[in-house]
Design an enzyme around this catalytic site. Structure first.
Site, PDB file in Angstrom:
ATOM      1  N   ARG A 132       0.818  -1.237   0.000  1.00  0.00           N
ATOM      2  CA  ARG A 132       0.000   0.000   0.000  1.00  0.00           C
ATOM      3  C   ARG A 132       0.836   1.265   0.000  1.00  0.00           C
ATOM      4  O   ARG A 132       0.480   2.229  -0.679  1.00  0.00           O
ATOM      5  CB  ARG A 132      -1.048  -0.017   1.112  1.00  0.00           C
ATOM      6  CG  ARG A 132      -0.610   0.186   2.509  1.00  0.00           C
ATOM      7  CD  ARG A 132      -1.305  -0.757   3.460  1.00  0.00           C
ATOM      8  NE  ARG A 132      -0.656  -2.052   3.406  1.00  0.00           N
ATOM      9  CZ  ARG A 132      -1.268  -3.181   3.064  1.00  0.00           C
ATOM     10  NH1 ARG A 132      -2.534  -3.183   2.791  1.00  0.00           N
ATOM     11  NH2 ARG A 132      -0.589  -4.310   3.017  1.00  0.00           N
ATOM     12  N   THR A 133       1.934   1.283   0.737  1.00  0.00           N
ATOM     13  CA  THR A 133       2.689   2.540   0.807  1.00  0.00           C
ATOM     14  C   THR A 133       3.277   2.853  -0.565  1.00  0.00           C
ATOM     15  O   THR A 133       3.166   3.964  -1.070  1.00  0.00           O
ATOM     16  CB  THR A 133       3.794   2.441   1.878  1.00  0.00           C
ATOM     17  OG1 THR A 133       3.177   2.037   3.102  1.00  0.00           O
ATOM     18  CG2 THR A 133       4.475   3.778   2.097  1.00  0.00           C
ATOM     19  N   LYS A 161      25.579  -4.109  -4.772  1.00  0.00           N
ATOM     20  CA  LYS A 161      26.985  -4.073  -5.225  1.00  0.00           C
ATOM     21  C   LYS A 161      27.838  -3.233  -4.283  1.00  0.00           C
ATOM     22  O   LYS A 161      28.975  -2.907  -4.590  1.00  0.00           O
ATOM     23  CB  LYS A 161      27.056  -3.468  -6.623  1.00  0.00           C
ATOM     24  CG  LYS A 161      26.269  -4.215  -7.684  1.00  0.00           C
ATOM     25  CD  LYS A 161      26.399  -3.494  -9.026  1.00  0.00           C
ATOM     26  CE  LYS A 161      25.477  -4.088 -10.079  1.00  0.00           C
ATOM     27  NZ  LYS A 161      25.398  -3.234 -11.267  1.00  0.00           N
ATOM     28  N   ARG A 182      11.928   3.796   1.427  1.00  0.00           N
ATOM     29  CA  ARG A 182      11.696   2.869   2.553  1.00  0.00           C
ATOM     30  C   ARG A 182      12.939   2.007   2.665  1.00  0.00           C
ATOM     31  O   ARG A 182      13.454   1.497   1.667  1.00  0.00           O
ATOM     32  CB  ARG A 182      10.471   2.003   2.301  1.00  0.00           C
ATOM     33  CG  ARG A 182      10.369   0.862   3.312  1.00  0.00           C
ATOM     34  CD  ARG A 182       9.091   0.100   3.214  1.00  0.00           C
ATOM     35  NE  ARG A 182       7.987   0.846   3.796  1.00  0.00           N
ATOM     36  CZ  ARG A 182       6.775   0.330   4.007  1.00  0.00           C
ATOM     37  NH1 ARG A 182       6.522  -0.924   3.678  1.00  0.00           N
ATOM     38  NH2 ARG A 182       5.829   1.051   4.546  1.00  0.00           N
ATOM     39  N   HIS A 210       7.243   6.243  10.504  1.00  0.00           N
ATOM     40  CA  HIS A 210       6.463   6.102   9.269  1.00  0.00           C
ATOM     41  C   HIS A 210       5.523   7.314   9.261  1.00  0.00           C
ATOM     42  O   HIS A 210       4.317   7.185   9.483  1.00  0.00           O
ATOM     43  CB  HIS A 210       5.702   4.772   9.318  1.00  0.00           C
ATOM     44  CG  HIS A 210       5.166   4.309   8.005  1.00  0.00           C
ATOM     45  ND1 HIS A 210       5.037   5.137   6.897  1.00  0.00           N
ATOM     46  CD2 HIS A 210       4.709   3.079   7.607  1.00  0.00           C
ATOM     47  CE1 HIS A 210       4.532   4.436   5.901  1.00  0.00           C
ATOM     48  NE2 HIS A 210       4.330   3.189   6.305  1.00  0.00           N
TER      49      HIS A 210
HETATM   50  C1  NCD Z   1       3.357  -0.838   8.014  1.00  0.00           C
HETATM   51  C2  NCD Z   1       4.853  -0.672   7.863  1.00  0.00           C
HETATM   52  O1  NCD Z   1       5.420  -0.979   6.823  1.00  0.00           O
HETATM   53  O2  NCD Z   1       5.417  -0.183   8.824  1.00  0.00           O
HETATM   54  N1  NCD Z   1       2.706  -1.033   6.799  1.00  0.00           N
HETATM   55  C3  NCD Z   1       2.302   0.068   6.106  1.00  0.00           C
HETATM   56  O3  NCD Z   1       3.099   0.807   5.601  1.00  0.00           O
HETATM   57  N2  NCD Z   1       0.988   0.327   6.072  1.00  0.00           N
HETATM   58  C4  NCD Z   1       2.949  -1.809   9.052  1.00  0.00           C
HETATM   59  C5  NCD Z   1       3.512  -3.193   9.048  1.00  0.00           C
HETATM   60  O4  NCD Z   1       4.277  -3.601   8.184  1.00  0.00           O
HETATM   61  O5  NCD Z   1       3.155  -3.916   9.966  1.00  0.00           O
END
Ligand code: NCD
Length: 422
Positions: A132-133, A161, A182, A210
């Protein structure tokens, strides 16, 4: 007639702008503005050009609307338009950002289209799993008219690398106009941001933060509460599960702490409690924090139940075995402990395997379950973040056209009747 110095001073004051923000708004250098602000008798004094005088004369008399780019300057550092932590916000800036998100709703709901970011390119760099992100950042950028380049995992990137974060950051900066990162290491996205002047958005840095998830969570709480006639000030919010490793709750507790008199119930097994510095910070901000280890102690009469997944990938075997099996949130738990107006949230993904120790699928038809309204809200919120960081939020309202295609009124068969697109 008023002299140039007083006209500029008064306009700046009326708009609540600093000299830097005012110069940026006028599209001139700070040095030029400084020279116009000197007394006419000074040797350094310069007269502002006619076009600037016209722009200043046309600025609204009230405090609204604020100047373009001004919100960005209030929650970022000049030349560093990054979103790395929720600590960048105060209550005013967060409320204003959510207002920009509200203005994106017609686009997010497929009623309108805009091209304000036409020609701009986003790099979506995900070195950890994401659905989703990553997709919602990409979709949000596209819905503003921009285009997206994605990379996923280390395996297909040059980091495998041995390339450093610094080099990757500088290289990618030559290709795009904004970057979402990320990464599994706490602090790594801030490190990435140190090596570029492009907007960098933290899409999750290990167990760190986050921030955009917390912003969309806050947006969701506010919208759900509007429907229920509640306010965030004074709310009781339970956070449940792996509060030690979950970065979403690390950002959310900080962000909610900008509000007043929150009753936090932190429900976690002993080994997975919220980091003490975050608990202390919430208490120091005047909130009540209760830490308990069972659902029965933590969930009674809460306004929001925010469940989280066990972050298995961030734990060793023994810690995982120590996780008690009674953290499953299902119809029985909700029926016995929660109220008819409790809002049930989860950042997702949830573990959907039968008997999993997570938010149960037996709640899917329950209108209190806000998880898909929450994921849908990722679009307007991430659109707002891009629009503000790239300085186009003021252009969106002028650039709207009707969407020509047909969109369904409801997205999912299980959606609550009030969860409509129209
Ligand atoms: C979360 C994350 O990646 O921190 N997911 C997200 O981005 N909605 C939560 C998770 O992975 O549990």
């Amino acid at each position: 007639m008023k002299d140039q110095q007083s006209t500029l001073r008064e306009t700046m004051k009326r708009q609540g702008l600093t000299r830097d923000a005012f110069a940026e708004h006028l599209g001139v250098s700070r040095r030029a503005l400084d020279s116009w602000l000197l007394p006419a008798t000074s040797g350094e004094f310069r007269r502002m050009p006619g076009v600037v005088a016209k722009l200043v004369g046309g600025m609204p008399a009230g405090t609204e609307p604020r100047a373009a780019g001004e919100l960005r300057l209030r929650f970022t550092r000049k030349g560093k338009p990054h979103l790395l932590s929720v600590d960048q916000f105060d209550r005013d800036t967060v409320e204003e950002l959510l207002q920009v998100a509200e203005a994106m709703e017609p686009i997010a709901r497929r009623r309108k289209v805009t091209r304000v970011l036409e020609g701009a390119v986003l790099a979506n760099l995900f070195f950890e799993p994401s659905t989703r992100t990553r997709v919602s950042f990409g979709a949000a950028f596209c819905r503003l008219g921009g285009s997206v380049c994605d990379t996923t995992g280390f395996t297909f990137s040059s980091m495998v690398k041995g390339e450093s974060i610094a080099d990757t950051s500088r290289v990618v900066s030559g290709y795009v106009d904004a970057i979402v990162v990320r990464h599994p290491d706490k602090g790594s996205v801030a490190e990435f941001a140190r090596h570029t002047h492009l907007p960098v958005i933290n899409g999750g840095d290990g167990t760190g933060e986050h921030p955009t998830q917390a912003l969309l969570d806050l947006y969701t709480i506010r919208r759900e509460f509007e429907r229920l006639g509640k306010t965030i000030d004074g709310a009781t919010v339970a956070m449940v599960g792996d509060l030690r490793h979950g970065r979403t709750v690390h950002s959310l507790i900080r962000l909610l702490s900008l509000f007043k008199r929150i009753n936090f119930r932190l429900v976690a097994p002993r080994s997975l409690e919220m980091p003490p510095e975050l608990v202390e910070a919430a208490k120091a901000a005047g909130h009540k924090v209760v830490q308990v280890a069972t659902l029965a102690e933590g969930l009674r009469d809460v306004d929001v139940l925010y469940a989280t997944r066990i972050q298995k990938e961030r734990m060793s075997g023994e810690a995982l075995e120590a996780y008690p099996a009674d953290f499953r949130i299902d119809r029985r738990v909700l029926g016995s402990l929660c109220r008819p107006d409790t809002v049930v949230m989860h950042p997702l993904p949830r573990d959907g395997t039968p008997g999993a120790n997570d938010l149960s699928t037996d709640l899917d038809a329950d209108p209190r379950l806000a998880i898909f309204r929450q994921t849908d809200n990722g679009i307007p919120v991430r659109m707002a973040i891009f629009a503000v960081l790239l300085g186009v939020e003021h252009l969106v309202a002028r650039d709207l056209r009707d969407a020509p295609w047909i969109a369904p009124a409801r997205l999912g068969p299980g959606d609550a009747p009030f969860h409509r697109l129209a």
